[in-house]
Design an enzyme around this catalytic site. Structure first.
Site, short mmCIF file in Angstrom:
data_model
loop_
_atom_site.label_atom_id
_atom_site.label_comp_id
_atom_site.label_asym_id
_atom_site.label_seq_id
_atom_site.Cartn_x
_atom_site.Cartn_y
_atom_site.Cartn_z
N PRO A 30 0.68 55.12 44.62
CG PRO A 30 2.52 54.50 45.92
CD PRO A 30 1.63 54.02 44.81
CG MET A 31 0.51 59.26 42.35
SD MET A 31 -0.58 59.59 40.93
CE MET A 31 -2.10 58.82 41.48
CD GLN A 83 5.09 54.50 48.51
OE1 GLN A 83 4.97 55.70 48.43
NE2 GLN A 83 5.45 53.74 47.48
CB CYS A 113 9.94 58.99 46.16
SG CYS A 113 9.56 60.76 46.15
CE LYS A 152 5.06 53.17 42.41
NZ LYS A 152 6.07 54.08 41.87
CG ASN A 224 4.22 53.00 38.48
OD1 ASN A 224 5.06 53.70 39.04
ND2 ASN A 224 3.04 53.49 38.14
N GLY A 226 3.86 55.73 33.16
CA GLY A 226 3.40 56.15 31.84
C GLY A 226 2.25 55.36 31.26
NE ARG A 248 2.50 61.28 35.81
CZ ARG A 248 3.37 61.53 34.86
NH1 ARG A 248 3.50 62.77 34.39
NH2 ARG A 248 4.14 60.58 34.36
#
Length: 348
Positions: A30-31, A83, A113, A152, A224, A226, A248
């Site tokens: 989720p971003m 989320q 976050c 998360k 999660n 990188g 990303r």
């Protein structure tokens, strides 16, 4: 979308916990401002199997603000998880109930976050300092909704010793009923680093995440942070982790990450979808969106990385970016941009 892919999508649609758990072998993180419904529809063109997540939706927005439109999605996006952000157990419970009613089979609580906006609401990574509160939150969510509740998180915050705080956090939250965790293998620095810096500056500690799976074999643990290739994802799965969450890289290079995912991660024998095929599959979707009063840019902004690393990629990005800003721009801009990619097949 081809009939073959429609059948694949129907087989992947639904909210059963077993389906979603299988899908979590590879997921797109989720971003905020990125993984909206248009982005998810693009990603679904490449992979029918990977688990997709919404952007974080705050429980207050749903419960106090009545912003139920934030739950809107298309059935073709499944397997799909919602989320939530929040820190008030009763409010999160109601938000989870609303999420399940909207068709989500997984409700994920954001405990990772690091943004100032999230800290001011006393949720996100700051919650890692209060695992007992997180346990109360997830217990309330579990009681309110049949959807699987997941978490998360980060490995710690600020001056924490992750090898101490992370096991305690997992044990406390698991005791409240959560079995599946996605762990961003970095600390969150709540003071001194921007949200962007928090995605890159704190060092990654993948071995700690692998160790958590070994220490708690009954938990479903995804890593999660990188991760930039399917090769890396396959390596983590060989190391014993249950899933890999890519952020990303999946957004900026969706073809490179997702086109081979169903075959390599899930054992699917169907042919891989090419970037050209995915782009053309989005044309009717864009046309429908524009016909309903939307802007082409809302969709095409997520398509800029489709041809990353290929000749013509810069021209593709430039044309989509500029053409989508034109008054009355529609789905035709995709074919215009495809004409700038050497070797792209002409539309039939």
């Amino acid at each position: 979308m081809t009939p073959d892919r429609q059948e694949r999508d129907r087989s992947a649609t639904g909210g059963s916990p077993s389906l979603i758990e299988r899908a979590s072998r590879l997921s797109v993180a989720p971003m905020m401002d990125w993984t909206d419904r248009h982005c998810r529809m693009l990603h679904r063109q490449f992979s029918a199997r990977a688990l997709l997540y919404t952007e974080m939706v705050t429980a207050p927005a749903l419960v106090r603000g009545g912003a139920l439109h934030l739950l809107d999605h298309d059935a073709a996006e499944h397997p799909l998880a919602l989320q939530l952000g929040g820190s008030e157990p009763e409010e999160l419970a109601e938000a989870a109930r609303l999420g399940h009613a909207a068709g989500y089979g997984e409700i994920n609580l954001n405990v990772g976050c690091p943004s100032d906006r999230v800290q001011s609401g006393a949720f996100g990574a700051v919650l890692m300092r209060d695992p007992d509160l997180v346990a109360r939150c997830v217990a309330a969510m579990i009681a309110a909704s049949p959807a699987e509740v997941t978490v998360k998180c980060r490995i710690g915050v600020d001056d924490d010793a992750p090898e101490k705080v992370l096991p305690h956090f997992l044990e406390t939250v698991a005791a409240a009923g959560v079995r599946r965790f996605a762990i961003h293998a970095r600390k969150a620095w709540l003071q001194g680093l921007s949200p962007k810096e928090n995605r890159d500056v704190p060092p990654l500690d993948y071995p700690l995440v692998v160790e958590m799976k070994r220490r708690y074999p009954g938990l479903h643990v995804s890593v999660n942070g990188g991760i930039g290739s399917l090769e890396a994802a396959e390596g983590f799965l060989r190391d014993g982790l249950d899933g890999v969450m890519i952020g990303r890289a999946a957004y900026h290079e969706p073809a490179a990450i997702l086109a081979g995912a169903d075959r390599r991660i899930f054992g699917d024998s169907h042919p891989e979808v090419t970037a050209e095929e995915a782009a053309r599959a989005m044309i009717p979707y864009i046309a429908d969106h524009v016909a309903a009063g939307g802007r082409a840019h809302s969709v095409t902004r997520h398509m800029l990385g489709l041809f990353a690393g290929r000749p013509g990629a810069r021209a593709w990005r430039r044309h989509l970016s500029t053409a989508a800003a034109r008054d009355g721009a529609g789905a035709e801009i995709v074919e215009e941009a495809l004409a700038l990619i050497p070797g792209a097949l002409a539309a039939e």
